[in-house]
Design a protein around this motif. Structure first.
Motif, PDB file in Angstrom:
ATOM      1  N   THR A 445       0.835  -1.196   0.000  1.00 58.72           N
ATOM      2  CA  THR A 445       0.000   0.000   0.000  1.00 58.72           C
ATOM      3  C   THR A 445       0.870   1.245   0.000  1.00 58.72           C
ATOM      4  N   LEU A 446       0.269   2.326  -0.442  1.00 66.35           N
ATOM      5  CA  LEU A 446       0.939   3.623  -0.480  1.00 66.35           C
ATOM      6  C   LEU A 446      -0.126   4.665  -0.197  1.00 66.35           C
ATOM      7  N   HIS A 447       0.211   5.694   0.583  1.00 60.84           N
ATOM      8  CA  HIS A 447      -0.773   6.729   0.900  1.00 60.84           C
ATOM      9  C   HIS A 447      -0.670   7.876  -0.108  1.00 60.84           C
ATOM     10  N   THR A 448      -1.431   7.773  -1.199  1.00 61.32           N
ATOM     11  CA  THR A 448      -1.548   8.859  -2.179  1.00 61.32           C
ATOM     12  C   THR A 448      -3.019   9.050  -2.507  1.00 61.32           C
ATOM     13  N   ASN A 449      -3.355  10.202  -3.086  1.00 56.09           N
ATOM     14  CA  ASN A 449      -4.754  10.522  -3.360  1.00 56.09           C
ATOM     15  C   ASN A 449      -5.325   9.758  -4.539  1.00 56.09           C
ATOM     16  N   ASP A 450      -4.485   9.398  -5.515  1.00 57.07           N
ATOM     17  CA  ASP A 450      -4.985   8.677  -6.675  1.00 57.07           C
ATOM     18  C   ASP A 450      -3.922   7.694  -7.152  1.00 57.07           C
ATOM     19  N   SER A 451      -4.241   6.971  -8.193  1.00 57.61           N
ATOM     20  CA  SER A 451      -3.339   5.927  -8.673  1.00 57.61           C
ATOM     21  C   SER A 451      -2.097   6.502  -9.339  1.00 57.61           C
ATOM     22  N   VAL A 452      -2.250   7.550 -10.128  1.00 61.65           N
ATOM     23  CA  VAL A 452      -1.113   8.115 -10.867  1.00 61.65           C
ATOM     24  C   VAL A 452      -0.080   8.714  -9.915  1.00 61.65           C
ATOM     25  N   SER A 453      -0.548   9.305  -8.829  1.00 63.35           N
ATOM     26  CA  SER A 453       0.369   9.934  -7.866  1.00 63.35           C
ATOM     27  C   SER A 453       1.313   8.919  -7.222  1.00 63.35           C
ATOM     28  N   ALA A 454       0.937   7.639  -7.223  1.00 63.48           N
ATOM     29  CA  ALA A 454       1.803   6.617  -6.643  1.00 63.48           C
ATOM     30  C   ALA A 454       3.117   6.526  -7.420  1.00 63.48           C
ATOM     31  N   GLU A 536     -10.128   3.076  -8.891  1.00 57.11           N
ATOM     32  CA  GLU A 536      -9.438   3.666 -10.031  1.00 57.11           C
ATOM     33  C   GLU A 536      -8.243   2.763 -10.331  1.00 57.11           C
ATOM     34  N   THR A 537      -8.343   1.965 -11.389  1.00 52.70           N
ATOM     35  CA  THR A 537      -7.352   0.935 -11.666  1.00 52.70           C
ATOM     36  C   THR A 537      -6.435   1.357 -12.802  1.00 52.70           C
ATOM     37  N   LEU A 538      -5.168   1.523 -12.492  1.00 52.88           N
ATOM     38  CA  LEU A 538      -4.159   1.975 -13.452  1.00 52.88           C
ATOM     39  C   LEU A 538      -3.245   0.812 -13.837  1.00 52.88           C
ATOM     40  N   VAL A 539      -3.221   0.478 -15.111  1.00 56.53           N
ATOM     41  CA  VAL A 539      -2.275  -0.510 -15.627  1.00 56.53           C
ATOM     42  C   VAL A 539      -1.034   0.241 -16.117  1.00 56.53           C
ATOM     43  N   PHE A 540       0.132  -0.180 -15.672  1.00 55.03           N
ATOM     44  CA  PHE A 540       1.382   0.515 -16.024  1.00 55.03           C
ATOM     45  C   PHE A 540       1.817   0.051 -17.414  1.00 55.03           C
ATOM     46  N   THR A 541       1.249   0.709 -18.400  1.00 54.76           N
ATOM     47  CA  THR A 541       1.468   0.314 -19.798  1.00 54.76           C
ATOM     48  C   THR A 541       2.820   0.828 -20.320  1.00 54.76           C
ATOM     49  N   GLN A 542       3.185   0.373 -21.521  1.00 57.34           N
ATOM     50  CA  GLN A 542       4.435   0.810 -22.149  1.00 57.34           C
ATOM     51  C   GLN A 542       4.417   2.312 -22.388  1.00 57.34           C
ATOM     52  N   ALA A 543       3.268   2.852 -22.746  1.00 55.41           N
ATOM     53  CA  ALA A 543       3.176   4.301 -22.980  1.00 55.41           C
ATOM     54  C   ALA A 543       3.489   5.083 -21.716  1.00 55.41           C
ATOM     55  N   LEU A 544       2.994   4.611 -20.558  1.00 54.42           N
ATOM     56  CA  LEU A 544       3.270   5.279 -19.286  1.00 54.42           C
ATOM     57  C   LEU A 544       4.730   5.094 -18.892  1.00 54.42           C
ATOM     58  N   LYS A 545       5.251   3.896 -19.116  1.00 57.30           N
ATOM     59  CA  LYS A 545       6.659   3.656 -18.787  1.00 57.30           C
ATOM     60  C   LYS A 545       7.564   4.607 -19.570  1.00 57.30           C
ATOM     61  N   GLY A 546       7.179   4.908 -20.815  1.00 54.62           N
ATOM     62  CA  GLY A 546       7.988   5.801 -21.632  1.00 54.62           C
ATOM     63  C   GLY A 546       8.029   7.214 -21.117  1.00 54.62           C
ATOM     64  N   MET A 547       7.055   7.611 -20.294  1.00 59.99           N
ATOM     65  CA  MET A 547       7.017   8.975 -19.754  1.00 59.99           C
ATOM     66  C   MET A 547       7.711   9.099 -18.407  1.00 59.99           C
ATOM     67  N   VAL A 548       8.008   7.963 -17.774  1.00 58.79           N
ATOM     68  CA  VAL A 548       8.601   8.004 -16.429  1.00 58.79           C
ATOM     69  C   VAL A 548      10.072   8.392 -16.529  1.00 58.79           C
TER      70      VAL A 548
END
Length: 612
Positions: A445-454, A536-548
């Motif tokens: 677990t992580l204490h953040t307001n939404d999935s992306v903030s994690a 709110e379910t976030l899948v860590f896709t290749q597109a998101l990985k490319g922005m990290v």
């Protein structure tokens, strides 16, 4: 002799009879005359000395005017209250000052007339009765108390039950103090007078009166569906509060000496140091509900200015066997979640504030994954609920066993699945990543307001972007919202402005019909009963990985996630509104419209199309 003209004579006192209730029900078109005749001529009344309403409710009849609705006791009570021209009163023990109402009259007197005082004011006393035609006691009480007596009609079963409970608690409270202060309590008739007593005398935590109070407190909390019990010391008197459906309700106020003894009794049950009151302590109690279900209580004490504050969190193991759809998962959420936790290695995170249901989600998931061929290990602070199918380890900071050290230990235990209670620092994050890299599935677990903030939170605490890309599978953010009472919710109009604010940035259509809260006996007149999760379910896709990377921005990540199909929390909440589970105001409490508007304003134009 005939009565003088113009002078009204009160009818003599009499009890309600089965025949008159049956005749009234058939006259109002609620039952067939044949049913009334059968019961009136039968021997059911002679079998048990029941109140007529209780006897009729036990027949299980359906209403003639609405065959889908039963003639249950609650309906009959409200109906007969109208017939007898008395206000209907639903006895809600959370709203009754037990100490005051039990001081109005003795238990023997109340039991004699089967009445129950439910409210005491400066100019009147409200008394519940199930015998509207018995009025003898009204004149007597008016003369004794010298205030106006107001009668209300209430459920006869509840009157009998709370008559015993309220006076039993009052007797235990008075007995607890009088054990140590016999001389001081001579002549006391009201619990309020006990507040000033026993300041210097220490009550025995094993005294039978204290044991009775604790038993009542726990059973009462289970019956009310409380998730937490708060025992709070104050200068004059201590307070007991229950958290029910996310909201705290004041339940009782008791003298400080009694409160201290109650706290000591519960600490002893939790195998805590009863003598030590200067430092926080944790404990655990296992007990059973009135229905026989096993329940665990997690205890936590905290020293305050006026004594020890004790909080008991109630964990019901039954929630762990629920299907994810029962927790509030949509079909899409359940499918994505199953896919994420179905990997053999990687990290899956659940985010949200305390009390948002993260523990239930993780434990339910682990219970599904834990079969004989899999080794499931957890490291927690503290262990929320003892589960036989897991290997659970408690963090012990005083001996250097923190989350990071715990994960390091678990890696030597040949685990398949690891659950880390919380990722709080870089060291714990690194150990979780190391476990994922070496072929383990890690849930945390992580204490953040939404999935992306994690994602940005992990980068901010120092997790290298390349390790995050290699291990993170996805993130689920969640909240709990109150649900409408299924027994009384009614079709209603949906506020257009509220709906537009809720679904802004989405193409979700406004529902043709929705429901609004009404309030009934089952939900304590609030209109809400229970809670359901929104996700709110976030899948860590290749597109998101490319922005990290080092310059990673939360809003840019959110925009990309929306294009990749992310459904925001408020949109998940809007779907619950459309399905008739809740109302927009409940969603706004966990996803305020200001935050929703800001996220949409910062989003790119293509966001709206992508979220469709």
């Amino acid at each position: 002799m005939a009565a003088p003209k113009g002078k009204l004579i009160d009818p003599p006192d009499r009890k309600v009879t089965v025949n008159e209730v049956l005749e009234a029900l058939s006259g109002d078109g609620l039952i067939a005359r044949e049913l009334a005749a059968d019961l009136a001529g039968g021997s059911a009344r002679r079998r048990l000395d029941l109140h007529p309403l209780v006897l009729i409710a036990s027949q299980g009849w359906k209403r003639l005017d609405q065959p889908d609705h039963a003639l249950d006791l609650e309906f009959l009570t409200e109906w007969f209250a109208r017939r007898s021209r008395l206000p209907y009163f639903r006895i809600d023990p959370l709203k009754i000052d037990v100490a005051r109402v039990t001081g109005v009259m003795s238990h023997a007197y109340a039991a004699r007339f089967r009445i129950l005082p439910v409210e005491v004011a400066a100019d009147h006393v409200l008394v519940a009765t199930a015998e509207p035609y018995v009025r003898e006691w009204v004149k007597e009480l008016t003369h004794i108390l010298r205030v106006r007596i107001k009668r209300v009609f209430a459920n006869p079963v509840e009157i009998a039950r709370y008559l015993d409970e309220f006076y039993g608690l009052s007797r235990s409270m008075r007995g607890a103090v009088s054990e140590r202060a016999d001389e001081e309590t001579v002549g006391i008739t009201n619990l309020e007078q006990l507040v000033e007593l026993g300041r210097s005398g220490k009550l025995d935590a094993n005294d039978q009166h204290i044991v009775s109070i604790v038993d009542w407190l726990l059973q009462y909390a289970f019956e009310q569906g409380a998730s937490d019990i708060h025992i709070e010391p104050r200068r004059e008197s201590g307070k007991i509060r229950f958290r029910i459906d996310g909201l705290l309700h004041k339940v009782y106020e008791m003298p400080m000496p009694v409160l201290a003894a109650v706290t000591s009794r519960i600490k002893a049950l939790g195998r805590m140091d009863v003598v030590e009151k200067r430092r926080p302590q944790d404990g655990r109690v296992k007990t059973r509900t009135p229905k026989g279900h096993e329940v665990e209580l997690r205890l936590s004490t905290m020293p305050t200015a006026f004594g020890e504050k004790l909080v008991m969190r109630i964990f019901n193991p039954d929630v762990l066997v629920r299907d994810f759809r029962q927790l509030g998962f949509s079909a899409r959420d359940a499918e994505i979640w199953d896919e994420m936790v179905g990997h053999s290695h990687g990290i899956v995170l659940v985010t949200g504030p305390t009390g948002s249901g993260k523990t239930t989600t993780l434990y339910s998931t682990l219970k599904r994954l834990a079969h004989p061929a899999v080794n499931v290990c957890t490291v927690e602070d503290p262990i929320e609920m003892v589960e036989p199918s897991f290997n659970q380890m408690q963090v012990q900071h005083n001996i250097g066993l923190d989350f990071a050290a715990g994960v390091r230990t678990l890696l030597r235990q040949d685990p398949d699945i690891i659950m880390v209670g919380e990722i709080r620092d870089l060291e714990t994050a690194k150990m979780a990543i190391q476990a994922a890299l070496t072929g383990h599935l890690v849930l945390s677990t992580l204490h953040t307001n939404d999935s992306v903030s994690a994602i940005t939170r992990l980068l901010e605490i120092g997790v290298p972007a390349y390790l995050l890309k290699a291990t993170l599978l996805g993130v689920m953010a969640q909240r709990l919202v109150r649900t409408l009472c299924p027994a009384c919710k009614a079709p209603g109009d949906l506020d257009a402005l509220a709906w537009d604010a809720l679904v802004r940035g989405s193409a979700l259509a406004r529902p043709d019909a929705t429901y609004v809260p009404v309030g009934c006996g089952a939900c304590r007149r609030t209109g809400f009963k229970g809670r359901v999760g929104i996700y709110e379910t976030l899948v860590f896709t290749q597109a998101l990985k490319g922005m990290v990377g080092a310059e990673c921005d939360t809003f840019d990540l959110r925009n990309m996630a929306l294009r990749e199909g992310l459904q925001l929390l408020r949109i998940a909440g809007a779907r619950k509104v459309a399905e008739g589970f809740t109302i927009p105001e409940e969603i706004f409490k966990v996803a305020p419209p200001e935050e929703a508007a800001e996220s949409v304003a910062r989003a790119r134009p293509e966001t709206s199309a992508a979220s469709r």
